[in-house]
Design a protein around this motif. Structure first.
Motif, PDB file in Angstrom:
ATOM      1  N   ALA A  63       0.834  -1.204   0.000  1.00  0.00           N
ATOM      2  CA  ALA A  63       0.000   0.000   0.000  1.00  0.00           C
ATOM      3  C   ALA A  63       0.870   1.257   0.000  1.00  0.00           C
ATOM      4  CB  ALA A  63      -0.934   0.004   1.206  1.00  0.00           C
ATOM      5  N   GLN A  64       1.912   1.275   0.823  1.00  0.00           N
ATOM      6  CA  GLN A  64       2.789   2.442   0.882  1.00  0.00           C
ATOM      7  C   GLN A  64       3.520   2.656  -0.440  1.00  0.00           C
ATOM      8  OE1 GLN A  64       5.023   1.400   4.440  1.00  0.00           O
ATOM      9  NE2 GLN A  64       4.108   3.141   5.515  1.00  0.00           N
ATOM     10  N   SER A  65       3.920   1.581  -1.090  1.00  0.00           N
ATOM     11  CA  SER A  65       4.628   1.737  -2.367  1.00  0.00           C
ATOM     12  C   SER A  65       3.700   2.310  -3.436  1.00  0.00           C
ATOM     13  CB  SER A  65       5.225   0.410  -2.834  1.00  0.00           C
ATOM     14  OG  SER A  65       4.219  -0.471  -3.281  1.00  0.00           O
ATOM     15  N   ARG A  66       2.410   2.031  -3.335  1.00  0.00           N
ATOM     16  CA  ARG A  66       1.447   2.587  -4.283  1.00  0.00           C
ATOM     17  C   ARG A  66       1.162   4.067  -4.017  1.00  0.00           C
ATOM     18  NH1 ARG A  66      -1.489  -1.667  -6.854  1.00  0.00           N
ATOM     19  NH2 ARG A  66      -0.839  -3.677  -6.042  1.00  0.00           N
ATOM     20  N   GLY A 114      -2.190  15.048  -8.183  1.00  0.00           N
ATOM     21  CA  GLY A 114      -2.232  16.305  -7.453  1.00  0.00           C
ATOM     22  C   GLY A 114      -1.028  16.457  -6.555  1.00  0.00           C
ATOM     23  N   TYR A 115      -1.123  17.390  -5.663  1.00  0.00           N
ATOM     24  CA  TYR A 115      -0.043  17.689  -4.735  1.00  0.00           C
ATOM     25  C   TYR A 115       0.084  16.572  -3.711  1.00  0.00           C
ATOM     26  CZ  TYR A 115       2.706  20.249  -1.322  1.00  0.00           C
ATOM     27  OH  TYR A 115       3.682  20.641  -0.456  1.00  0.00           O
ATOM     28  N   SER A 116       1.284  16.076  -3.521  1.00  0.00           N
ATOM     29  CA  SER A 116       1.517  14.986  -2.576  1.00  0.00           C
ATOM     30  C   SER A 116       2.651  15.351  -1.633  1.00  0.00           C
ATOM     31  CB  SER A 116       1.869  13.703  -3.324  1.00  0.00           C
ATOM     32  OG  SER A 116       2.206  12.682  -2.423  1.00  0.00           O
ATOM     33  N   THR A 117       2.400  15.205  -0.332  1.00  0.00           N
ATOM     34  CA  THR A 117       3.447  15.489   0.656  1.00  0.00           C
ATOM     35  C   THR A 117       4.015  14.215   1.258  1.00  0.00           C
ATOM     36  OG1 THR A 117       1.875  15.581   2.493  1.00  0.00           O
ATOM     37  CG2 THR A 117       2.306  17.643   1.304  1.00  0.00           C
ATOM     38  N   GLY A 118       3.387  13.076   1.003  1.00  0.00           N
ATOM     39  CA  GLY A 118       3.824  11.812   1.580  1.00  0.00           C
ATOM     40  C   GLY A 118       3.211  11.532   2.942  1.00  0.00           C
ATOM     41  N   ASN A 119       2.292  12.383   3.391  1.00  0.00           N
ATOM     42  CA  ASN A 119       1.686  12.214   4.713  1.00  0.00           C
ATOM     43  C   ASN A 119       0.896  10.909   4.816  1.00  0.00           C
ATOM     44  OD1 ASN A 119       0.891  13.106   7.404  1.00  0.00           O
ATOM     45  ND2 ASN A 119      -1.133  13.370   6.501  1.00  0.00           N
ATOM     46  N   THR A 120       0.116  10.587   3.797  1.00  0.00           N
ATOM     47  CA  THR A 120      -0.690   9.364   3.859  1.00  0.00           C
ATOM     48  C   THR A 120       0.210   8.135   3.887  1.00  0.00           C
ATOM     49  OG1 THR A 120      -2.498  10.471   2.717  1.00  0.00           O
ATOM     50  CG2 THR A 120      -2.547   8.081   2.744  1.00  0.00           C
ATOM     51  N   PRO A 125      -4.172   3.667   6.898  1.00  0.00           N
ATOM     52  CA  PRO A 125      -3.671   5.017   6.667  1.00  0.00           C
ATOM     53  C   PRO A 125      -4.403   5.941   7.638  1.00  0.00           C
ATOM     54  CG  PRO A 125      -4.364   3.986   4.618  1.00  0.00           C
ATOM     55  CD  PRO A 125      -4.883   3.153   5.740  1.00  0.00           C
ATOM     56  N   ASN A 126      -3.666   6.685   8.424  1.00  0.00           N
ATOM     57  CA  ASN A 126      -4.267   7.490   9.471  1.00  0.00           C
ATOM     58  C   ASN A 126      -4.393   8.965   9.115  1.00  0.00           C
ATOM     59  OD1 ASN A 126      -4.668   5.389  11.501  1.00  0.00           O
ATOM     60  ND2 ASN A 126      -2.453   5.233  11.418  1.00  0.00           N
ATOM     61  N   SER A 127      -4.363   9.285   7.833  1.00  0.00           N
ATOM     62  CA  SER A 127      -4.616  10.672   7.443  1.00  0.00           C
ATOM     63  C   SER A 127      -6.135  10.844   7.361  1.00  0.00           C
ATOM     64  CB  SER A 127      -3.954  11.013   6.111  1.00  0.00           C
ATOM     65  OG  SER A 127      -4.455  10.209   5.071  1.00  0.00           O
ATOM     66  N   GLU A 128      -6.617  11.971   7.816  1.00  0.00           N
ATOM     67  CA  GLU A 128      -8.069  12.194   7.892  1.00  0.00           C
ATOM     68  C   GLU A 128      -8.737  12.237   6.525  1.00  0.00           C
ATOM     69  OE1 GLU A 128      -8.128  16.996   8.428  1.00  0.00           O
ATOM     70  OE2 GLU A 128      -7.621  15.784  10.178  1.00  0.00           O
ATOM     71  N   TYR A 129      -7.974  12.425   5.472  1.00  0.00           N
ATOM     72  CA  TYR A 129      -8.547  12.561   4.130  1.00  0.00           C
ATOM     73  C   TYR A 129      -8.314  11.325   3.262  1.00  0.00           C
ATOM     74  CZ  TYR A 129      -3.684  13.976   3.780  1.00  0.00           C
ATOM     75  OH  TYR A 129      -2.321  14.021   3.900  1.00  0.00           O
ATOM     76  N   PHE A 130      -7.828  10.225   3.860  1.00  0.00           N
ATOM     77  CA  PHE A 130      -7.503   9.039   3.065  1.00  0.00           C
ATOM     78  C   PHE A 130      -8.686   8.542   2.238  1.00  0.00           C
ATOM     79  CE2 PHE A 130      -7.606   4.424   2.612  1.00  0.00           C
ATOM     80  CZ  PHE A 130      -6.563   4.278   1.712  1.00  0.00           C
TER      81      PHE A 130
END
Length: 122
Positions: free
Chosen positions: A41-44, A54-60, A79-84
Motif C-alpha cells: 500500500a505504501q509503495s502505491r 495532485g499535490y503529494s506530501t507523503g503524509n498518507t 492510513p491514518n490521514s483524515e482525508y484518506f
C-alpha cells in the motif's frame, strides 16, 4: 476508515487455535502478510505509484501503520490521514486514486494460500 473483512474468520481462528502448533504459525502468517500489505500500500502511495494527479506530501504514506491485535490473530493496516477515504474513493471533485484496495487484492490470495498450507500440514 476503510475496513475489509473476510467471512468465516471466526471459525478459521477457532480451528487454527485448536490445532497443536498452528496457532503460532498462523500468527507468523498474519504478521508477514500484514507487513506485506502495509509495504505494498505504501509503495502505491509514492509519486511513481498512484498519487500522481495532485499535490503529494507523503503524509498518507507515512501515516500508514500496521498493528497486530487479538493475540496476533488480527493485522490492521490503516492510513491514518483524515482525508484518506477521499483519495481512495474520490469525490465529486476528484478522481479516485486507490492504493489500499489494490494492495489488499494482491495480498489476499497469498494470505489464503499461506493459511491453507498450514491447515494442510496438520
Amino acid at each position: 476508515m476503510v475496513e475489509f473483512k473476510i467471512d468465516g474468520m471466526t471459525a478459521l481462528v477457532k480451528r487454527l487455535n485448536s490445532l497443536t502448533y498452528t496457532g503460532s504459525q498462523a500468527r507468523n502468517v498474519i504478521q508477514k502478510n500484514g507487513a506485506e500489505l502495509q509495504k505494498d500500500a505504501q509503495s502505491r502511495m509514492t509519486k511513481s505509484g498512484a498519487y500522481v494527479k495532485g499535490y503529494s506530501t507523503g503524509n498518507t504514506r507515512r501515516s500508514t501503520t500496521l498493528s497486530i491485535e487479538d493475540n496476533g490473530m488480527t493485522a490492521i493496516v490503516a492510513p491514518n490521514s483524515e482525508y484518506f477515504s477521499y483519495i481512495e474513493y474520490g469525490t465529486r471533485f476528484m478522481e479516485a486514486e486507490p492504493t489500499l484496495g489494490p494492495a489488499f487484492r494482491r495480498i489476499a490470495p497469498m494470505f489464503k494460500k499461506d493459511i491453507e498450507d498450514i491447515l494442510n500440514e496438520s
